[in-house]
Design a protein around this motif. Sequence first.
Motif, PDB file in Angstrom:
ATOM      1  N   GLU A 247      -2.345   6.022  -5.131  1.00 49.64           N
ATOM      2  CA  GLU A 247      -2.474   5.389  -3.824  1.00 49.64           C
ATOM      3  C   GLU A 247      -2.740   3.913  -4.034  1.00 49.64           C
ATOM      4  O   GLU A 247      -3.718   3.541  -4.680  1.00 49.64           O
ATOM      5  CB  GLU A 247      -3.596   6.035  -3.013  1.00 49.64           C
ATOM      6  CG  GLU A 247      -3.681   5.440  -1.620  1.00 49.64           C
ATOM      7  CD  GLU A 247      -4.478   6.294  -0.661  1.00 49.64           C
ATOM      8  OE1 GLU A 247      -5.056   7.311  -1.074  1.00 49.64           O
ATOM      9  OE2 GLU A 247      -4.524   5.929   0.526  1.00 49.64           O
TER      10      GLU A 247
ATOM     11  N   THR B 184      -3.643   0.276  -2.440  1.00 51.23           N
ATOM     12  CA  THR B 184      -4.462  -0.092  -1.290  1.00 51.23           C
ATOM     13  C   THR B 184      -3.792  -1.038  -0.317  1.00 51.23           C
ATOM     14  O   THR B 184      -4.080  -1.015   0.863  1.00 51.23           O
ATOM     15  CB  THR B 184      -5.785  -0.711  -1.756  1.00 51.23           C
ATOM     16  OG1 THR B 184      -5.492  -1.813  -2.609  1.00 51.23           O
ATOM     17  CG2 THR B 184      -6.623   0.312  -2.483  1.00 51.23           C
TER      18      THR B 184
ATOM     19  N   LYS C 166       1.303   5.712  -0.830  1.00 54.15           N
ATOM     20  CA  LYS C 166       1.179   6.690  -1.919  1.00 54.15           C
ATOM     21  C   LYS C 166       2.525   6.836  -2.603  1.00 54.15           C
ATOM     22  O   LYS C 166       3.568   6.825  -1.949  1.00 54.15           O
ATOM     23  CB  LYS C 166       0.730   8.047  -1.380  1.00 54.15           C
ATOM     24  CG  LYS C 166      -0.690   8.070  -0.907  1.00 54.15           C
ATOM     25  CD  LYS C 166      -1.086   9.468  -0.484  1.00 54.15           C
ATOM     26  CE  LYS C 166      -2.529   9.490  -0.044  1.00 54.15           C
ATOM     27  NZ  LYS C 166      -2.961  10.834   0.349  1.00 54.15           N
TER      28      LYS C 166
ATOM     29  N   GLY D 222       0.821  -1.197   0.000  1.00 54.27           N
ATOM     30  CA  GLY D 222       0.000   0.000   0.000  1.00 54.27           C
ATOM     31  C   GLY D 222       0.858   1.252   0.000  1.00 54.27           C
ATOM     32  O   GLY D 222       2.066   1.204  -0.221  1.00 54.27           O
TER      33      GLY D 222
ATOM     34  N   SER E 123      -2.590  -6.649   8.150  1.00 58.32           N
ATOM     35  CA  SER E 123      -2.674  -5.362   8.840  1.00 58.32           C
ATOM     36  C   SER E 123      -1.703  -5.354  10.006  1.00 58.32           C
ATOM     37  O   SER E 123      -1.531  -6.355  10.693  1.00 58.32           O
ATOM     38  CB  SER E 123      -4.099  -5.128   9.339  1.00 58.32           C
ATOM     39  OG  SER E 123      -4.146  -3.980  10.139  1.00 58.32           O
TER      40      SER E 123
END
Length: 114
Positions: free
Chosen positions: A101, A103, A71, A69, A108
């Motif tokens: 960007e 994802t 940017k 992920g 996580s």
Amino acid sequence: MTAAPEAAAVAPAKVEVIANLTGCKPEIRIDADELRQGICHTEKVDYLITTFPEEKYKRSWLDSAAVYGGKYLVGTRWIVSAKEPEMLEQFRTKLGGTIEELTGIGPSVAPSAS
């Protein structure tokens, strides 16, 4: 001698040219057939500049980076990534390109709510 518009001076360019436009002298970390990558250390932010000999290598790099992920400022055969993504907009005014960007599809780092 007339100066070319700043954004037009970069694409496609060398790591050193992009770094110069952003105000740093890069430390080259990777110098391979598929890409060159330099890191810039500044008082405000550390960032990576990656250049590619062909667009297909840039696309492959972005596909791989999608796992993480984030940017990225993306131009013709180059990418800039920064620890502080808000700096990308400032770089975009100097370099051109678009901010993409990704994802992220990896695990996580935050604890799950389940």
